[in-house]
Design a protein around this motif. Structure first.
Motif, mmCIF file in Angstrom:
data_model
loop_
_atom_site.group_PDB
_atom_site.id
_atom_site.type_symbol
_atom_site.label_atom_id
_atom_site.label_comp_id
_atom_site.label_asym_id
_atom_site.label_seq_id
_atom_site.Cartn_x
_atom_site.Cartn_y
_atom_site.Cartn_z
ATOM 1 N N MET A 88 0.826 -1.206 0.000
ATOM 2 C CA MET A 88 0.000 0.000 0.000
ATOM 3 C C MET A 88 0.863 1.260 0.000
ATOM 4 O O MET A 88 1.943 1.297 0.568
ATOM 5 C CB MET A 88 -0.979 0.013 1.179
ATOM 6 C CG MET A 88 -0.371 0.306 2.531
ATOM 7 S SD MET A 88 -1.629 0.446 3.859
ATOM 8 C CE MET A 88 -2.022 2.199 3.776
ATOM 9 N N GLU A 89 0.360 2.286 -0.682
ATOM 10 C CA GLU A 89 1.032 3.582 -0.692
ATOM 11 C C GLU A 89 0.068 4.613 -0.152
ATOM 12 O O GLU A 89 -1.133 4.511 -0.345
ATOM 13 C CB GLU A 89 1.436 3.957 -2.132
ATOM 14 C CG GLU A 89 2.536 3.067 -2.655
ATOM 15 C CD GLU A 89 2.936 3.425 -4.079
ATOM 16 O OE1 GLU A 89 2.377 4.390 -4.629
ATOM 17 O OE2 GLU A 89 3.801 2.722 -4.634
ATOM 18 N N TYR A 90 0.608 5.595 0.539
ATOM 19 C CA TYR A 90 -0.255 6.654 1.040
ATOM 20 C C TYR A 90 0.448 7.982 0.869
ATOM 21 O O TYR A 90 1.154 8.467 1.745
ATOM 22 C CB TYR A 90 -0.648 6.417 2.495
ATOM 23 C CG TYR A 90 -1.734 7.366 2.918
ATOM 24 C CD1 TYR A 90 -2.983 7.308 2.297
ATOM 25 C CD2 TYR A 90 -1.518 8.341 3.862
ATOM 26 C CE1 TYR A 90 -3.978 8.199 2.632
ATOM 27 C CE2 TYR A 90 -2.513 9.238 4.210
ATOM 28 C CZ TYR A 90 -3.742 9.154 3.592
ATOM 29 O OH TYR A 90 -4.733 10.039 3.918
ATOM 30 N N VAL A 142 -0.458 11.080 0.694
ATOM 31 C CA VAL A 142 -0.771 12.276 1.485
ATOM 32 C C VAL A 142 0.182 12.409 2.672
ATOM 33 O O VAL A 142 0.504 13.503 3.121
ATOM 34 C CB VAL A 142 -2.239 12.226 1.957
ATOM 35 C CG1 VAL A 142 -2.510 13.290 3.005
ATOM 36 C CG2 VAL A 142 -3.174 12.421 0.776
ATOM 37 N N ARG A 143 0.618 11.267 3.191
ATOM 38 C CA ARG A 143 1.556 11.306 4.308
ATOM 39 C C ARG A 143 2.876 10.622 3.925
ATOM 40 O O ARG A 143 3.553 10.040 4.749
ATOM 41 C CB ARG A 143 0.933 10.641 5.535
ATOM 42 C CG ARG A 143 -0.322 11.338 6.028
ATOM 43 C CD ARG A 143 -0.095 11.993 7.366
ATOM 44 N NE ARG A 143 -1.124 12.962 7.676
ATOM 45 C CZ ARG A 143 -1.562 13.230 8.899
ATOM 46 N NH1 ARG A 143 -1.104 12.590 9.929
ATOM 47 N NH2 ARG A 143 -2.457 14.170 9.108
ATOM 48 N N MET A 175 8.250 18.142 6.823
ATOM 49 C CA MET A 175 8.326 18.246 8.276
ATOM 50 C C MET A 175 9.772 18.375 8.750
ATOM 51 O O MET A 175 10.055 19.085 9.726
ATOM 52 C CB MET A 175 7.635 17.049 8.923
ATOM 53 C CG MET A 175 6.117 17.127 8.747
ATOM 54 S SD MET A 175 5.245 15.660 9.330
ATOM 55 C CE MET A 175 5.365 15.913 11.100
ATOM 56 N N ILE A 182 -3.112 18.188 2.526
ATOM 57 C CA ILE A 182 -4.369 17.633 3.024
ATOM 58 C C ILE A 182 -5.288 18.774 3.429
ATOM 59 O O ILE A 182 -4.820 19.846 3.800
ATOM 60 C CB ILE A 182 -4.074 16.670 4.208
ATOM 61 C CG1 ILE A 182 -5.299 15.848 4.539
ATOM 62 C CG2 ILE A 182 -3.567 17.416 5.439
ATOM 63 C CD1 ILE A 182 -4.973 14.598 5.313
ATOM 64 N N GLY A 183 -6.585 18.556 3.297
ATOM 65 C CA GLY A 183 -7.557 19.593 3.658
ATOM 66 C C GLY A 183 -7.657 19.719 5.163
ATOM 67 O O GLY A 183 -8.501 19.093 5.788
ATOM 68 N N ASP A 184 -6.782 20.535 5.737
ATOM 69 C CA ASP A 184 -6.684 20.646 7.193
ATOM 70 C C ASP A 184 -6.959 22.098 7.564
ATOM 71 O O ASP A 184 -6.061 22.880 7.862
ATOM 72 C CB ASP A 184 -5.278 20.203 7.616
ATOM 73 C CG ASP A 184 -5.158 19.971 9.114
ATOM 74 O OD1 ASP A 184 -6.156 20.188 9.839
ATOM 75 O OD2 ASP A 184 -4.068 19.582 9.553
ATOM 76 N N SER A 198 -13.528 8.596 6.875
ATOM 77 C CA SER A 198 -12.515 7.587 6.515
ATOM 78 C C SER A 198 -12.868 6.213 7.082
ATOM 79 O O SER A 198 -12.804 5.209 6.383
ATOM 80 C CB SER A 198 -11.134 7.964 7.068
ATOM 81 O OG SER A 198 -10.732 9.222 6.624
ATOM 82 N N TYR A 229 -8.509 10.694 -4.054
ATOM 83 C CA TYR A 229 -8.056 10.923 -2.697
ATOM 84 C C TYR A 229 -7.435 9.608 -2.227
ATOM 85 O O TYR A 229 -8.089 8.561 -2.261
ATOM 86 C CB TYR A 229 -9.259 11.319 -1.836
ATOM 87 C CG TYR A 229 -8.987 11.391 -0.362
ATOM 88 C CD1 TYR A 229 -7.914 12.154 0.118
ATOM 89 C CD2 TYR A 229 -9.771 10.731 0.560
ATOM 90 C CE1 TYR A 229 -7.653 12.231 1.467
ATOM 91 C CE2 TYR A 229 -9.520 10.805 1.918
ATOM 92 C CZ TYR A 229 -8.454 11.549 2.367
ATOM 93 O OH TYR A 229 -8.197 11.619 3.707
ATOM 94 N N LEU A 269 -6.828 7.851 0.266
ATOM 95 C CA LEU A 269 -7.445 6.900 1.198
ATOM 96 C C LEU A 269 -7.958 5.685 0.441
ATOM 97 O O LEU A 269 -7.853 4.544 0.909
ATOM 98 C CB LEU A 269 -8.627 7.574 1.920
ATOM 99 C CG LEU A 269 -9.585 6.631 2.657
ATOM 100 C CD1 LEU A 269 -8.930 6.050 3.901
ATOM 101 C CD2 LEU A 269 -10.876 7.338 3.046
ATOM 102 N N ALA A 323 -5.067 3.414 -0.977
ATOM 103 C CA ALA A 323 -4.364 2.783 0.153
ATOM 104 C C ALA A 323 -5.224 1.672 0.758
ATOM 105 O O ALA A 323 -4.743 0.561 0.992
ATOM 106 C CB ALA A 323 -4.025 3.833 1.215
ATOM 107 N N CYS A 339 -11.487 18.539 11.510
ATOM 108 C CA CYS A 339 -10.821 17.279 11.181
ATOM 109 C C CYS A 339 -10.422 16.499 12.429
ATOM 110 O O CYS A 339 -10.585 15.281 12.508
ATOM 111 C CB CYS A 339 -9.557 17.552 10.377
ATOM 112 S SG CYS A 339 -9.759 18.691 9.007
#
Lengths: 418, 418
Positions: A20-22, A24-25, A33, A55-57, A148, A177, A179, A182, A307
């Motif tokens: 799996m790939e994600y 967004v993070r 970071m 991400i929509g934060d 989610s 998106y 999610l 993943a 969120c």
């Protein structure tokens, strides 16, 4: 202990988790970071801060919370505030109502796994009102930690192979998106991408759906169609006609519809309107009105942007009762979603009404957020389209712009040589 | 639409979801809730109310929340309270500290998927102090929606079959907390039960572990040993010697240890002490001190009983770094656990200290809850053992008593005839 002495290694770790790939993070965020930490330590760069737009934060980007929601949360957290603090009476009444439905009048008690009864009732009323009177049944609403968790719970139902050893295929938009991709990989389902039509404001093109579906059958038993409307990360709002076409397509091929509608409050164009899949499907009459559909909503987006509170729900429509019973049993093993997230969801689906003490402030705060999002949607559209080599569709809804970058011919030629 | 027209049916639904059972929210609870509704409607029965003892739901049973926790939650929910309400200064300082680590100073922002940095640091300090100075690394702590979510995340890592097509086996106690059996079946892992030794206060008997392990190998590649200490639903507190024996057993057979330690604050006997698996393992020196271990904790139990807030965490010890990276990636697809649950966890691991303004009230409330639980543990023990045909071990910890019911010979004979 060397690596080979470990019990759990890359050799025997769940292969779906490895696969799996994600994004967004993913690596981009990790690098961002790290840069942020360097800046905080005083390391000089050609810029002073990092804006994370991965991400929509909303609140992290400076959006202010809606006072009504936060005052209700404060009161249910510390009920002594109900009598001691100068909050509007509708805040206090809401807090008392919610507490009266909690075990021991405490948000520290577990709720029914589906969620607190009165909140499910309020959600059903909200949906009924949104869909011009089409009824909604609180018994078919399940609250969850954000949308989610609901999306993942529903996808899990499809984990199974058919007689030809094919995984069930799940159709998701590209761009999407992450999610979805993943979770599909984690659950060992079949990922079937369909391309959104960039030249037609990211609409769903039925020919493309047909093409993607038919090609997928070589590999998968494709049974699910996910639609994100308004679009994440593409910002489109589907027309009623397009939703109708999609529903007919899903009916033709017996596809279970998942409608990710978490941006239903985020519409920025006067001539665009949100049409829920449920309302369109029901208005089409039989056989369409009897189709299986799950619709997701959240308190993370819209004008509230909460969120971090992890409130969300799924409405499960026309699903076989025994299948629904198994879904409930499965979610009950996680006991319940956060009560405070559920309470926030309650405030979202049942906001202050005209004449109630909190109404004016609520309306003012809501309008300010939506106006600001609308302004930013236009600003980003204009900014992108003023840049050489970049084009972008207008952002009709949601919180994202997805530009097209035209690579100069020289760069393409050089890449080819290399 | 008849059943056969549904896309998702019992014939193609995820077979693991069909197979899983979850007794805590099963038929007994559904019947209890139906009876409760009948009573509320005024239907007369030979009793007036239903006491649901199916789950450790402290607040639902009348336990009062700890003021410090709730005041902090109120302040982070509505930061205007920090200046306007007559809360102790340490409450306000804690709220300000937590908010300073939230994106946009709002609990409405997503946190890092592992959890808010300062809270992970406080958890690590708590563990270090609990374990008499054995260090804990905040980078290896992941917050989650209660301990349940962490337990499920860790179990998922083991989904895989070996070269002989055997599932990985997970050893769990009998009697157990049904989250384990439900999740193991849902994830397609191998359920390996080992019997707790009722005649020895529900200790883990190494011969029984050996027996269960060896027998499981015919069917499974058994790689995980779960221990619940203090015991759910059996109420034992394992001796240090027993924990040592278990660790040696796990080392011998290369079993990955899962220590469910959510009742670590619930000890009711003077001569019993909670020994964390980590502290015992580390104190045993190499090779044991290098073993892979996950330890779970929660804000749902202990003296706070904040089930509905969904705060919890796992400490991941000695796990291969690349495996840990994949675990982080997987959990990041769910974005983050509830910020308010994380804040509650912070208050649990870093309560007011002597000399701080909230300390006296906190200590008084905590002591009152633990004394009441202790008294109830003794009462239920005495009550069961005063009944004909019922025997029960003393409840040394956790929140449960597990009695043995001796069936009269006549009943057994009659059952045989029938």
């Amino acid at each position: 202990m060397t690596s080979s002495n470990h019990i759990l290694t890359l050799e025997n770790l769940n292969p779906n988790i490895i696969a799996m790939e994600y994004a967004v993070r993913g690596p981009l965020v990790i690098r961002a970071m790290a840069i942020e930490k360097e800046l905080n330590k005083g390391i000089k760069k050609s810029f002073n801060n990092v804006i994370k737009a991965n991400i929509g934060d909303a609140h992290a980007m400076g959006q202010k919370p809606i006072s009504f929601i936060r005052q209700v949360l404060a009161c249910v957290s510390d009920p002594s505030l109900i009598n001691s603090v100068n909050y509007p009476s509708d805040v206090k009444q809401r807090a008392e109502l919610l507490l009266s439905y909690c075990g021991g009048h405490s948000i520290g008690a577990y709720s029914h796994s589906n969620g607190i009864e009165i909140i499910r009732k309020h959600i059903a009323e909200y949906i009924t009102h949104r869909d011009n009177g089409i009824p909604s049944d609180p018994q078919h609403i399940l609250l969850s930690a954000g949308a989610s968790e609901s999306i993942r719970n529903i996808l899990k139902l499809f984990i199974d192979k058919d007689g030809r050893n094919r995984k069930k295929g799940v159709m998701i938009p590209i761009p999407q998106y992450p999610l979805y991709s993943a979770s599909i990989v984690e659950f060992g389902l079949g990922l079937v991408g369909y391309y959104l039509d960039e030249s037609n404001n990211w609409a769903l093109n039925i020919d493309e759906l047909e093409h993607a579906y038919k090609e997928s059958l070589n590999q998968f038993n494709t049974r699910v169609l996910c639609v994100i409307n308004p679009g994440n990360p593409t910002g489109q709002v589907l027309s009623k006609d397009n939703v109708e076409e999609i529903i007919k397509f899903a009916y033709k091929y017996k596809l279970f519809l998942l409608a990710d509608e978490v941006y239903q409050d985020n519409i920025y164009e006067e001539n665009r309107k949100f049409h829920s899949f449920k309302s369109v499907m029901k208005s089409m009459g039989e056989p369409y009105s009897q189709m299986e559909l799950c619709s997701f909503h959240s308190c993370s987006k819209g004008y509230m942007g909460e969120c971090g509170l992890r409130g969300g729900y799924v409405e499960v429509i026309n699903v076989e009762q025994e299948v629904f019973n198994h879904l409930q049993k499965m979610t009950s093993a996680k006991l319940c979603s956060t009560i405070l997230g559920q309470c926030a969801m309650d405030c979202v689906v049942k906001p202050p009404q005209p004449g109630e003490p909190s109404y004016e402030q609520w309306l003012q705060e809501k309008t300010a957020v939506l106006n600001s999002l609308q302004e930013r949607a236009r600003t980003i559209y204009n900014a992108y389209n003023s840049m050489d080599g970049i084009e972008c569709n207008p952002v009709h809804g949601a919180m994202y712009a997805f530009p097209r970058i035209k690579m100069p011919q020289k760069a393409i030629d050089k890449a080819k040589v290399k």
